[in-house]
Design an enzyme around this catalytic site. Structure first.
Site, short mmCIF file in Angstrom:
data_model
loop_
_atom_site.label_atom_id
_atom_site.label_comp_id
_atom_site.label_asym_id
_atom_site.label_seq_id
_atom_site.Cartn_x
_atom_site.Cartn_y
_atom_site.Cartn_z
N SER A 33 -3.09 35.38 -51.68
CA SER A 33 -2.25 36.29 -52.49
C SER A 33 -2.42 36.03 -53.99
CB SER A 33 -0.78 36.17 -52.08
OG SER A 33 -0.24 34.95 -52.49
N HIS A 67 -0.10 24.55 -58.29
CA HIS A 67 0.63 23.76 -57.30
C HIS A 67 2.06 24.30 -57.19
CE1 HIS A 67 1.27 20.25 -54.79
NE2 HIS A 67 2.47 20.18 -55.34
N GLU A 79 4.32 32.14 -59.25
CA GLU A 79 2.85 32.01 -59.20
C GLU A 79 2.18 33.33 -59.55
OE1 GLU A 79 1.90 28.42 -56.19
OE2 GLU A 79 1.95 30.38 -55.26
C1 GAR Z 1 0.06 28.68 -53.24
O1 GAR Z 1 1.45 28.60 -53.12
C2 GAR Z 1 -0.48 27.49 -53.98
O2 GAR Z 1 0.40 27.02 -54.98
C3 GAR Z 1 -0.60 26.49 -52.86
O3 GAR Z 1 -1.13 27.22 -51.80
C4 GAR Z 1 -0.59 28.55 -51.86
C5 GAR Z 1 -1.69 29.55 -51.62
O4 GAR Z 1 -1.17 30.83 -51.40
N1 GAR Z 1 -1.44 25.40 -53.26
C6 GAR Z 1 -1.18 24.13 -52.91
O5 GAR Z 1 -0.25 23.82 -52.19
C7 GAR Z 1 -2.15 23.11 -53.49
N2 GAR Z 1 -1.71 21.77 -53.22
P1 GAR Z 1 -2.10 32.10 -51.44
O6 GAR Z 1 -3.29 31.84 -50.51
O7 GAR Z 1 -1.26 33.22 -50.92
O8 GAR Z 1 -2.52 32.31 -52.86
#
Ligand code: GAR
Length: 188
Positions: free
Chosen positions: A13, A104, A174
């Site tokens: 996302s 993060h 985010e």
């Molecule tokens: C996000 O929330 C990011 O912050 C996290 O993975 C998710 C990915 O979501 N990253 C971590 O936890 C790194 N340690 P997405 O695939 O929907 O972008």
């Protein structure tokens, strides 16, 4: 035109928000996507958006220069980790000094490190009784979640929050901030 390369392994996302943000921009484009998971949502997004995508080979990623060369050939100006959970090897960090960033889903240095990702982070924040959580966007160095912080944004944690409701609050931050920071880093 600058080249953004995204590493992602999850739903994608954040990657999608960044792709959309730069559509039609004359500053930069997402020109390459790498994932270590064959079934990652991001690979479907890449296909739909006609962005070249590479499935990472674990052996080659942690040994040798295959991916350093690939990223150099791709002329990557900024490498964005958007839900990428492997530690970035030292040779890659050194080949792109100050040009690899990560997001993060918590306020580092708390709730970071190996194994701290996705719902594990939100569960830990709630278990610790934190009053606030948020996001950290930071440079990547050889250690998990320890590079210099670029931006932190906060949200309140309420007593009735669950890992899912907290995840949604954090995700709003985010999606709001990651594309903005990518753009800022490419223009400064
Ligand atoms: C996000 O929330 C990011 O912050 C996290 O993975 C998710 C990915 O979501 N990253 C971590 O936890 C790194 N340690 P997405 O695939 O929907 O972008």
């Amino acid at each position: 035109m600058k080249n953004i390369v995204i590493f992602a392994s999850g739903a994608g996302s954040n990657a999608r928000k960044i792709i959309d943000h730069f559509k039609g921009s004359d500053l930069a484009r997402v020109t390459l996507i790498l994932s270590n998971k064959a079934d990652a949502g991001i690979l479907k997004i890449a296909e739909r958006e006609q962005i070249p995508a590479v499935l990472i080979d674990k052996e080659l990623f942690f040994r040798g220069d295959t991916y350093v060369k690939l990223l150099q050939e791709a002329q990557a100006d900024l490498i964005v980790l958007a839900g990428f959970l492997w530690k970035v090897p030292a040779n890659l960090v050194q080949a792109f000094p100050g040009r690899i960033i990560n997001i993060h889903p918590a306020l580092l240095p708390k709730f970071g490190g190996k194994g701290m990702y996705g719902h594990f982070v939100h569960e830990a924040v709630l278990a610790a009784g934190e009053k606030e959580s948020g996001i950290t966007i930071h440079y990547v160095n050889e250690k998990y979640d320890e590079g210099a912080i670029i931006l932190q944004e906060r949200c309140a944690v309420s007593v009735d929050d669950t890992p899912e409701t907290l995840a949604r609050k954090v995700q709003v931050l985010e999606h709001t901030w990651f594309p903005v920071i990518v753009e800022r880093l490419l223009t400064q």
